[in-house]
Design an enzyme around this catalytic site. Structure first.
Site, mmCIF file in Angstrom:
data_model
loop_
_atom_site.group_PDB
_atom_site.id
_atom_site.type_symbol
_atom_site.label_atom_id
_atom_site.label_comp_id
_atom_site.label_asym_id
_atom_site.label_seq_id
_atom_site.Cartn_x
_atom_site.Cartn_y
_atom_site.Cartn_z
ATOM 1 N N ASN A 115 -3.380 -1.393 -8.932
ATOM 2 C CA ASN A 115 -2.807 -0.277 -9.685
ATOM 3 C C ASN A 115 -3.504 -0.124 -11.033
ATOM 4 O OD1 ASN A 115 -1.084 -0.208 -7.516
ATOM 5 N ND2 ASN A 115 0.610 -1.220 -8.609
ATOM 6 N N HIS A 132 -8.949 -2.352 -9.652
ATOM 7 C CA HIS A 132 -9.360 -0.940 -9.589
ATOM 8 C C HIS A 132 -9.338 -0.291 -10.967
ATOM 9 C CE1 HIS A 132 -8.236 -0.789 -5.037
ATOM 10 N NE2 HIS A 132 -9.376 -1.402 -5.269
HETATM 11 N N1 APR Z 1 8.279 -1.407 -2.454
HETATM 12 C C1 APR Z 1 7.240 -2.036 -1.850
HETATM 13 N N2 APR Z 1 6.282 -1.397 -1.145
HETATM 14 C C2 APR Z 1 6.412 -0.058 -1.045
HETATM 15 C C3 APR Z 1 7.465 0.672 -1.638
HETATM 16 C C4 APR Z 1 8.424 -0.069 -2.368
HETATM 17 N N3 APR Z 1 9.461 0.535 -2.960
HETATM 18 N N4 APR Z 1 7.289 1.987 -1.344
HETATM 19 C C5 APR Z 1 6.162 2.071 -0.600
HETATM 20 N N5 APR Z 1 5.642 0.842 -0.419
HETATM 21 C C6 APR Z 1 4.443 0.451 0.318
HETATM 22 C C7 APR Z 1 4.052 1.374 1.440
HETATM 23 O O1 APR Z 1 4.719 1.004 2.650
HETATM 24 C C8 APR Z 1 2.544 1.105 1.531
HETATM 25 O O2 APR Z 1 2.298 0.005 2.385
HETATM 26 O O3 APR Z 1 3.377 0.512 -0.599
HETATM 27 C C9 APR Z 1 2.161 0.731 0.105
HETATM 28 C C10 APR Z 1 1.384 1.822 -0.626
HETATM 29 O O4 APR Z 1 0.146 1.956 0.053
HETATM 30 P P1 APR Z 1 -0.968 2.901 -0.583
HETATM 31 O O5 APR Z 1 -0.347 4.180 -0.996
HETATM 32 O O6 APR Z 1 -2.113 2.900 0.369
HETATM 33 O O7 APR Z 1 -1.365 2.137 -1.942
HETATM 34 P P2 APR Z 1 -2.349 0.904 -2.096
HETATM 35 O O8 APR Z 1 -2.218 -0.045 -0.951
HETATM 36 O O9 APR Z 1 -2.135 0.370 -3.452
HETATM 37 O O10 APR Z 1 -3.799 1.618 -2.037
HETATM 38 C C11 APR Z 1 -4.894 0.812 -2.340
HETATM 39 O O11 APR Z 1 -6.260 2.778 -2.344
HETATM 40 O O12 APR Z 1 -6.843 4.940 -2.889
HETATM 41 C C12 APR Z 1 -6.927 3.620 -3.262
HETATM 42 O O13 APR Z 1 -7.375 3.048 -5.476
HETATM 43 C C13 APR Z 1 -6.319 3.382 -4.615
HETATM 44 O O14 APR Z 1 -5.564 1.251 -5.459
HETATM 45 C C14 APR Z 1 -5.408 2.191 -4.407
HETATM 46 C C15 APR Z 1 -5.897 1.633 -3.082
#
Ligand code: APR
Length: 261
Positions: A115, A132
């Protein structure tokens, strides 16, 4: 009130964390959802709404940084991405606070986050690697120096590195941009050193971040996932706590602290 399965898995997870010698956390956008910041993928995701950025993003930036910055400054002036305001309003939620508390009590030794919202630091975490980058900093493409964003007026575009004159970009890593070597080196070293990793709120589809839990696992470390949904990592996890980070993480921290000797 947690369901019986989750409560049982939480007990197992707390026991694993207590027995571990070196616990590290890897967090993703899901840990900030309860702070009002949208995730990227899945329902309500930013990429779901706007489409995933092109892997040529970084190439386009370096080809014409001035044009990129002019377009970005215009987007901010026209408020073309209302989600940017969510970052300004966001506060650390109980998940960020619980992870900071686990660091304070010596349980959590390092936190790697995907994040860019800075909420872990605002919650009190100190041993953080922002793999990131961070949206409140600019980074020089020549010397790698990072500067607080608020120190720049963006009248001269592209903004220039005060010491070396290089082109500055947001510290946030773009699609197609290599992860800054210092952050990647630390993240990999911490994952290799860990004998337990808490993976909180990530879909685990973006590399190299998604490989970090596998480094811990290949060393015999325990992988514990906190996510309301299955992720690309679930199969490799020893324990999956199916719940929201803001609910489950404080419960886990309380169990670990409550019976920690
Ligand atoms: N608590 C825990 N997990 C949650 C919640 C919550 N309240 N709400 C959603 N999630 C989970 C979702 O199920 C999903 O698995 O958080 C995850 C979010 O996934 P992404 O949106 O893909 O985010 P992330 O994994 O951080 O993405 C990685 O992708 O685009 C790039 O740079 C961006 O850092 C990011 C990277």
């Amino acid at each position: 009130m947690l369901g019986p399965d989750l409560a049982r898995t939480l007990d197992l997870a707390a026991a694993a964390v207590r027995q571990a010698r070196y616990v590290v956390a890897l967090t993703g956008a899901g840990v900030s959802v309860e702070s009002g910041i949208a995730p990227f993928r899945g329902p309500g995701g930013i990429w779901t709404k706007y489409g995933e950025p092109s892997p040529l993003d970084f190439k386009r930036f370096t080809a014409d940084p001035r044009a990129w910055w002019e377009s970005r400054v215009a987007d901010e002036r026209e408020n073309r991405r209302p989600e940017w305001k969510d970052f300004e309003r966001a506060q650390p939620n109980p998940a960020h606070i619980a992870l900071a508390r686990l660091e304070l009590t010596g349980v959590l030794r390092h936190l790697i986050t995907q994040n860019v919202d800075g909420l872990h630091a605002r919650a009190g975490s100190r041993r953080i690697t922002e793999i990131h980058g961070n949206r409140y900093r600019l980074r020089c493409l020549d010397c790698g120096e990072r500067f607080p964003r608020h120190e720049f007026t963006f009248e001269q575009l592209p903004p220039r590195c005060p010491p070396c004159g290089g082109v500055l970009k947001f510290d946030t890593v773009m699609f197609g941009e290599p992860i800054p070597p210092d952050a990647l080196r630390t993240a990999r070293a911490e994952a290799l050193r860990a004998d337990c990793m808490l993976v909180v709120g990530t879909s685990a589809v973006v590399h190299p971040a998604a490989e970090l839990p596998m480094l811990t696992r290949q060393n015999g470390g325990v992988i514990i996932e906190i996510n309301p949904e299955e992720s690309a990592l679930t199969r490799a996890c020893h324990l999956s706590l199916r719940g929201a980070a803001g609910v489950v993480t404080p419960e886990l921290a309380a169990l670990v602290e409550g019976v920690r000797d």
